[in-house]
Write an enzyme that holds these catalytic residues in place. Structure first.
Site, short mmCIF file in Angstrom:
data_model
loop_
_atom_site.label_atom_id
_atom_site.label_comp_id
_atom_site.label_asym_id
_atom_site.label_seq_id
_atom_site.Cartn_x
_atom_site.Cartn_y
_atom_site.Cartn_z
N ILE A 102 39.95 39.50 37.41
CA ILE A 102 38.53 39.49 37.02
C ILE A 102 37.69 40.15 38.12
CG2 ILE A 102 36.51 38.04 36.50
CD1 ILE A 102 38.42 36.06 35.16
N GLY A 119 40.59 30.79 42.13
CA GLY A 119 41.08 29.44 41.91
C GLY A 119 42.56 29.45 41.71
N ARG A 176 45.92 19.64 32.00
CA ARG A 176 44.56 19.76 32.49
C ARG A 176 44.37 19.01 33.80
NH1 ARG A 176 40.56 17.35 28.57
NH2 ARG A 176 40.74 15.57 29.93
N ASN A 181 38.74 28.18 36.25
CA ASN A 181 38.97 26.99 35.42
C ASN A 181 39.55 25.81 36.18
OD1 ASN A 181 38.03 27.74 32.85
ND2 ASN A 181 39.77 29.14 32.63
N ASP A 192 32.73 32.76 25.88
CA ASP A 192 32.91 32.10 24.59
C ASP A 192 31.82 32.52 23.61
OD1 ASP A 192 35.14 30.36 25.57
OD2 ASP A 192 33.54 29.67 26.89
N ARG A 203 32.26 36.07 22.49
CA ARG A 203 33.34 36.11 21.50
C ARG A 203 32.81 35.64 20.13
NH1 ARG A 203 37.59 33.00 25.51
NH2 ARG A 203 38.69 34.84 26.31
N HIS A 211 33.94 24.59 28.54
CA HIS A 211 34.75 25.80 28.36
C HIS A 211 36.21 25.37 28.21
CE1 HIS A 211 36.57 29.71 28.78
NE2 HIS A 211 37.24 29.30 29.84
N SER A 217 42.24 37.15 29.79
CA SER A 217 41.05 38.01 29.66
C SER A 217 40.48 38.34 31.03
CB SER A 217 39.95 37.26 28.90
OG SER A 217 40.46 36.66 27.74
P1 NAX Z 1 43.81 36.01 39.20
O1 NAX Z 1 44.93 35.07 39.49
O2 NAX Z 1 44.09 37.43 38.87
O3 NAX Z 1 42.82 36.02 40.45
C1 NAX Z 1 42.38 34.86 41.09
C2 NAX Z 1 42.22 35.19 42.56
O4 NAX Z 1 41.70 34.03 43.19
C3 NAX Z 1 43.53 35.55 43.24
O5 NAX Z 1 43.39 36.78 43.94
C4 NAX Z 1 43.73 34.38 44.21
O6 NAX Z 1 44.39 34.77 45.43
C5 NAX Z 1 42.29 33.95 44.46
N1 NAX Z 1 42.16 32.62 45.03
C6 NAX Z 1 42.96 31.54 44.86
N2 NAX Z 1 42.52 30.51 45.60
C7 NAX Z 1 41.41 30.93 46.24
C8 NAX Z 1 40.52 30.32 47.16
N3 NAX Z 1 40.70 29.08 47.57
N4 NAX Z 1 39.48 31.05 47.63
C9 NAX Z 1 39.32 32.32 47.23
N5 NAX Z 1 40.14 32.96 46.38
C10 NAX Z 1 41.18 32.28 45.88
O7 NAX Z 1 42.95 35.30 38.06
P2 NAX Z 1 41.82 35.93 37.12
O8 NAX Z 1 42.45 36.41 35.89
O9 NAX Z 1 40.96 36.83 37.91
O10 NAX Z 1 41.03 34.59 36.72
C11 NAX Z 1 40.26 33.88 37.66
C12 NAX Z 1 39.83 32.55 37.11
O11 NAX Z 1 38.97 32.72 35.99
C13 NAX Z 1 40.97 31.66 36.62
O12 NAX Z 1 40.75 30.35 37.11
C14 NAX Z 1 40.82 31.69 35.13
O13 NAX Z 1 41.33 30.53 34.52
C15 NAX Z 1 39.33 31.79 34.98
N6 NAX Z 1 38.79 32.26 33.69
C16 NAX Z 1 37.66 31.69 33.23
C17 NAX Z 1 37.04 32.10 32.07
C18 NAX Z 1 35.76 31.50 31.59
O14 NAX Z 1 35.33 31.87 30.50
N7 NAX Z 1 35.12 30.57 32.28
C19 NAX Z 1 37.65 33.16 31.23
C20 NAX Z 1 38.58 34.05 31.99
C21 NAX Z 1 39.46 33.35 33.00
O15 NAX Z 1 40.58 32.83 32.33
#
Ligand code: NAX
Length: 348
Positions: free
Chosen positions: A30, A103, A112, A145, A173, A176, A201, A256
């Site tokens: 993202i 995260g 969860r 999340n 959401d 969408r 969410h 996504s």
């Molecule tokens: P990625 O795994 O590609 O990227 C997450 C990044 O966060 C990684 O580079 C990781 O090293 C980093 N990270 C982990 N722990 C950290 C910390 N303590 N401090 C700083 N960085 C840290 O995931 P991505 O696809 O980019 O998704 C990111 C988050 O968005 C996920 O938690 C995902 O579930 C959530 N989403 C939320 C959505 C929403 O509508 N609210 C939709 C999209 C997405 O699924």
């Protein structure tokens, strides 16, 4: 050629002083889609220079360096500096906007509760860092999340930052949902307004077309509810929107990212620059107990309007009994998440 480049540059009026914008998880997918939107002026405006604060964890250092190389190679007129770090003090120092995207991801078989447990410490740290280092009026958008409860955890650990500065993302959401309605009616998404998503969410979210309108081919504003039947709303539309994230994962093999970054852009842009007259946006914000019977101190998605850098919950919509029941269920889930994430919680 020369002339074109010049006129393009003229769209950027950079009289404002730069704002510091944090993106955590900047080495992730993202982050990769969001950085160009922020750098290109699509969030804070073409007249607003930015200093990017890119945070990721130490093991991602090399990847993050590569991302910084690409930001440099973009030669973005609005980017006045880049801070790339795994240090929270540097990352949060004086930031005025924070996209908390980083995260611990959900792994196969994780429930969860496990996801909450893994992310809780990350959002305790983020809250404490906001409290210590960020601008007092920082606007926070939590994407990672479980977004709503992560946001609550951060807010609970940043007591001197106003609660109204915290939000979580349900805009993906609602985007969408808007798009599903547009496809059903055979119109472009831009013709559809005020499709809402309430609550968490998660799969309990409540996509709702009750107040939505669309512009017909002969330029009339019509209620969406008059053109779709209940069976479609509750039997097709709601489950499609609720399960869209999973559908993207099974098609793409990845969750996504393009659409998530786009929604984060929409959310933050509307918050900073305002919503168009007569339009509501869905934002997960800290409930103060004053709207729709939702209890206080959970981060719940409400219809909001934004003006002058502040959001306000739209409080006077007439909610049907059927939707009310669903609003209770998603509230209940958020209350359960809170008691798992913040045992002994006694209020913000
Ligand atoms: P990625 O795994 O590609 O990227 C997450 C990044 O966060 C990684 O580079 C990781 O090293 C980093 N990270 C982990 N722990 C950290 C910390 N303590 N401090 C700083 N960085 C840290 O995931 P991505 O696809 O980019 O998704 C990111 C988050 O968005 C996920 O938690 C995902 O579930 C959530 N989403 C939320 C959505 C929403 O509508 N609210 C939709 C999209 C997405 O699924």
């Amino acid at each position: 050629m020369h002339h074109m480049a010049q006129s393009q540059q003229q769209n950027y009026k950079m009289s404002k002083s730069p704002i510091r914008v944090l993106i955590s998880g900047a080495a992730g997918q993202i982050g990769y889609a969001l950085i160009p939107l922020v750098a290109g002026g699509q969030v804070f405006g073409l007249d607003q220079p930015v200093i990017l604060h890119l945070l990721d964890i130490e093991p991602m250092k090399q990847v993050l360096q590569g991302v910084v190389m690409e930001v440099d190679d973009g030669a973005y007129p609005l980017v006045h500096g880049v801070v790339a770090t795994s240090d929270y003090q540097q990352a949060f120092n004086n930031v005025q906007a924070a996209f908390l995207v980083g995260g611990f991801p959900r792994k196969a078989g994780m429930e969860r509760k496990d996801l909450l447990e893994k992310n809780r410490p990350i959002f305790v740290d983020a809250g404490q860092a906001l409290e210590k280092y960020a601008d007092r009026n920082v606007k926070v958008l939590v994407v990672a999340n479980p977004a709503n409860t992560n946001c609550l955890v951060a807010a609970a650990h940043a007591p001197s930052i106003p609660k109204k500065n915290f939000s979580a993302m349900t805009r993906l959401d609602s985007n969408r949902a808007q798009s599903q309605v547009a496809q059903k009616l055979g119109v472009a998404p831009v013709k559809v307004k005020n499709v809402l998503v309430w609550g968490n969410h998660s799969v309990t979210q409540v996509p709702d077309v009750s107040y939505a309108t669309f512009e017909s081919a002969d330029s009339k504003q019509l209620p969406v509810a008059g053109s779709v039947d209940e069976a479609w709303v509750f039997g097709t539309f709601q489950p499609t929107v609720q399960k869209r994230g999973a559908a993207v994962i099974s098609a793409r093999g990845l969750s996504s990212a393009m659409s998530a970054a786009n929604a984060a852009k929409d959310h933050m842009r509307d918050w900073f620059l305002g919503t168009p007259a007569g339009e509501y946006v869905s934002m997960s914000v800290v409930s103060d107990g004053s709207a729709y019977g939702v209890g206080k101190d959970i981060v719940y998605s409400f219809p909001c309007v934004c003006k002058g850098g502040e959001y306000e919950i739209v409080k006077d919509l007439a909610v049907s009994d059927k939707i009310k029941e669903l609003l209770k269920k998603t509230e209940q889930e958020l209350v359960e998440e809170r008691s798992e994430a913040l045992p002994g919680f006694s209020g913000l």
